[in-house]
Design a protein around this motif. Structure first.
Motif, PDB file in Angstrom:
ATOM      1  N   LYS A  58      -0.560  41.401   2.581  1.00  0.00           N
ATOM      2  CA  LYS A  58       0.628  41.800   3.456  1.00  0.00           C
ATOM      3  C   LYS A  58       1.895  41.244   2.765  1.00  0.00           C
ATOM      4  O   LYS A  58       2.894  41.811   3.031  1.00  0.00           O
ATOM      5  CB  LYS A  58       0.270  40.991   4.627  1.00  0.00           C
ATOM      6  CG  LYS A  58      -0.996  41.642   5.625  1.00  0.00           C
ATOM      7  CD  LYS A  58      -1.022  40.937   6.931  1.00  0.00           C
ATOM      8  CE  LYS A  58      -2.291  41.524   7.489  1.00  0.00           C
ATOM      9  NZ  LYS A  58      -2.627  40.709   8.868  1.00  0.00           N
ATOM     10  N   GLU A  59       2.062  39.947   2.340  1.00  0.00           N
ATOM     11  CA  GLU A  59       3.107  39.428   1.729  1.00  0.00           C
ATOM     12  C   GLU A  59       3.805  40.349   0.436  1.00  0.00           C
ATOM     13  O   GLU A  59       4.865  40.623   0.626  1.00  0.00           O
ATOM     14  CB  GLU A  59       2.878  37.977   1.109  1.00  0.00           C
ATOM     15  CG  GLU A  59       4.196  37.282   0.924  1.00  0.00           C
ATOM     16  CD  GLU A  59       3.874  35.833   0.137  1.00  0.00           C
ATOM     17  OE1 GLU A  59       4.526  35.506  -0.761  1.00  0.00           O
ATOM     18  OE2 GLU A  59       3.111  35.268   0.779  1.00  0.00           O
ATOM     19  N   LEU A  60       2.737  40.964  -0.281  1.00  0.00           N
ATOM     20  CA  LEU A  60       3.163  41.739  -1.450  1.00  0.00           C
ATOM     21  C   LEU A  60       3.496  42.950  -0.808  1.00  0.00           C
ATOM     22  O   LEU A  60       4.611  43.713  -1.258  1.00  0.00           O
ATOM     23  CB  LEU A  60       2.031  42.183  -2.403  1.00  0.00           C
ATOM     24  CG  LEU A  60       1.470  40.897  -3.123  1.00  0.00           C
ATOM     25  CD1 LEU A  60       0.302  40.814  -3.886  1.00  0.00           C
ATOM     26  CD2 LEU A  60       2.738  40.633  -4.359  1.00  0.00           C
ATOM     27  N   GLY A  61       3.065  43.508   0.191  1.00  0.00           N
ATOM     28  CA  GLY A  61       3.660  44.816   1.031  1.00  0.00           C
ATOM     29  C   GLY A  61       4.822  44.588   1.453  1.00  0.00           C
ATOM     30  O   GLY A  61       5.846  45.669   1.035  1.00  0.00           O
ATOM     31  N   LEU A  62       5.345  43.424   1.958  1.00  0.00           N
ATOM     32  CA  LEU A  62       6.637  43.306   2.372  1.00  0.00           C
ATOM     33  C   LEU A  62       7.699  42.966   1.214  1.00  0.00           C
ATOM     34  O   LEU A  62       8.609  43.585   1.478  1.00  0.00           O
ATOM     35  CB  LEU A  62       6.647  41.955   3.333  1.00  0.00           C
ATOM     36  CG  LEU A  62       6.018  42.077   4.800  1.00  0.00           C
ATOM     37  CD1 LEU A  62       6.057  40.881   5.449  1.00  0.00           C
ATOM     38  CD2 LEU A  62       6.608  43.121   5.515  1.00  0.00           C
ATOM     39  N   LEU A  63       6.934  42.635   0.113  1.00  0.00           N
ATOM     40  CA  LEU A  63       8.015  42.556  -1.218  1.00  0.00           C
ATOM     41  C   LEU A  63       8.405  43.625  -1.689  1.00  0.00           C
ATOM     42  O   LEU A  63       9.464  43.842  -2.149  1.00  0.00           O
ATOM     43  CB  LEU A  63       7.498  41.596  -1.873  1.00  0.00           C
ATOM     44  CG  LEU A  63       7.680  39.961  -1.684  1.00  0.00           C
ATOM     45  CD1 LEU A  63       6.631  39.047  -2.679  1.00  0.00           C
ATOM     46  CD2 LEU A  63       8.784  39.462  -1.691  1.00  0.00           C
ATOM     47  N   ILE A  64       7.232  44.619  -1.879  1.00  0.00           N
ATOM     48  CA  ILE A  64       7.484  45.999  -2.464  1.00  0.00           C
ATOM     49  C   ILE A  64       8.283  46.882  -1.594  1.00  0.00           C
ATOM     50  O   ILE A  64       9.203  47.560  -1.948  1.00  0.00           O
ATOM     51  CB  ILE A  64       6.092  46.600  -2.676  1.00  0.00           C
ATOM     52  CG1 ILE A  64       5.386  45.646  -3.717  1.00  0.00           C
ATOM     53  CG2 ILE A  64       6.235  48.117  -3.159  1.00  0.00           C
ATOM     54  CD1 ILE A  64       3.743  46.071  -3.906  1.00  0.00           C
ATOM     55  N   GLU A  65       8.224  46.484  -0.271  1.00  0.00           N
ATOM     56  CA  GLU A  65       9.213  47.147   0.699  1.00  0.00           C
ATOM     57  C   GLU A  65      10.385  46.944   0.384  1.00  0.00           C
ATOM     58  O   GLU A  65      11.300  47.866   0.152  1.00  0.00           O
ATOM     59  CB  GLU A  65       8.515  47.113   2.045  1.00  0.00           C
ATOM     60  CG  GLU A  65       9.610  47.888   3.288  1.00  0.00           C
ATOM     61  CD  GLU A  65       8.842  47.642   4.462  1.00  0.00           C
ATOM     62  OE1 GLU A  65       9.223  48.397   5.613  1.00  0.00           O
ATOM     63  OE2 GLU A  65       7.973  46.532   4.723  1.00  0.00           O
ATOM     64  N   ASN A  66      10.616  45.695   0.315  1.00  0.00           N
ATOM     65  CA  ASN A  66      12.157  45.090   0.247  1.00  0.00           C
ATOM     66  C   ASN A  66      12.797  45.527  -1.294  1.00  0.00           C
ATOM     67  O   ASN A  66      13.863  46.264  -1.327  1.00  0.00           O
ATOM     68  CB  ASN A  66      12.307  43.808   0.249  1.00  0.00           C
ATOM     69  CG  ASN A  66      12.135  43.350   1.769  1.00  0.00           C
ATOM     70  OD1 ASN A  66      12.232  43.983   2.710  1.00  0.00           O
ATOM     71  ND2 ASN A  66      11.485  42.100   2.006  1.00  0.00           N
ATOM     72  N   GLU A  67      11.671  45.647  -2.106  1.00  0.00           N
ATOM     73  CA  GLU A  67      12.333  46.266  -3.509  1.00  0.00           C
ATOM     74  C   GLU A  67      12.501  47.627  -3.448  1.00  0.00           C
ATOM     75  O   GLU A  67      13.567  48.216  -4.206  1.00  0.00           O
ATOM     76  CB  GLU A  67      11.123  46.186  -4.514  1.00  0.00           C
ATOM     77  CG  GLU A  67      10.828  44.868  -5.204  1.00  0.00           C
ATOM     78  CD  GLU A  67       9.599  44.828  -6.151  1.00  0.00           C
ATOM     79  OE1 GLU A  67       9.024  46.017  -6.558  1.00  0.00           O
ATOM     80  OE2 GLU A  67       9.132  44.024  -6.415  1.00  0.00           O
TER      81      GLU A  67
END
Length: 144
Positions: free
Chosen positions: A130-139
């Motif tokens: 989930k954390e990676l999903g948020l980071l990728i979304e922000n990228e």
């Protein structure tokens, strides 16, 4: 940032390998993007179709897959997974990375020994996906 998350995943789950795979919607393939603990660089050239191998299955079906000593057909599943064979993994947890309710990739954590993952390990992997999903979304937002 992703490398730090992968490193922490290995430490926290007592695993040997962790990696992020990303969907390439144009070519209908999944490719490995980042990895920690690799014994070779073969993962970089691997491309999987949706539904193929452990990572293709989690992306296609959007669900968690655990291959470890608690699974009766673990060896059969391992032999059907090129990343597990290339990295000599005997146990693994794989889950989907989601952005805007769409599967955009997968997270795999694996061990080179036969073992059973604890429920705490599985929950931690799900949390980090989930954390990676948020980071990728922000990228993605910062690129646009």
């Amino acid at each position: 940032m992703n490398i730090d998350i992968l490193t922490n995943l290995n430490l926290r789950t007592s695993s040997d390998f962790s990696a992020i795979a990303i969907v390439d919607p144009i070519h209908h393939q999944i490719r490995w993007r980042d990895a920690v603990g690799s014994i070779n660089q073969r993962y970089k050239g691997m491309r999987k179709m949706y539904g193929s191998g452990i990572i293709g299955a989690v992306v296609r079906h959007g669900r968690l897959i655990v291959i470890d000593e608690s699974v009766s057909d673990a060896e059969e599943k391992r032999l059907q997974s090129p990343i597990m064979l290339a990295e000599n993994l005997y146990s693994a947890i794989a889950t989907t990375i989601v952005v805007n309710q769409e599967a955009i990739g997968g997270l795999l954590v694996g061990s080179r020994s036969k073992r059973t993952y604890l429920s705490e390990d599985i929950e931690y992997v799900l949390e980090k996906a989930k954390e990676l999903g948020l980071l990728i979304e922000n990228e993605n937002k910062s690129r646009n």
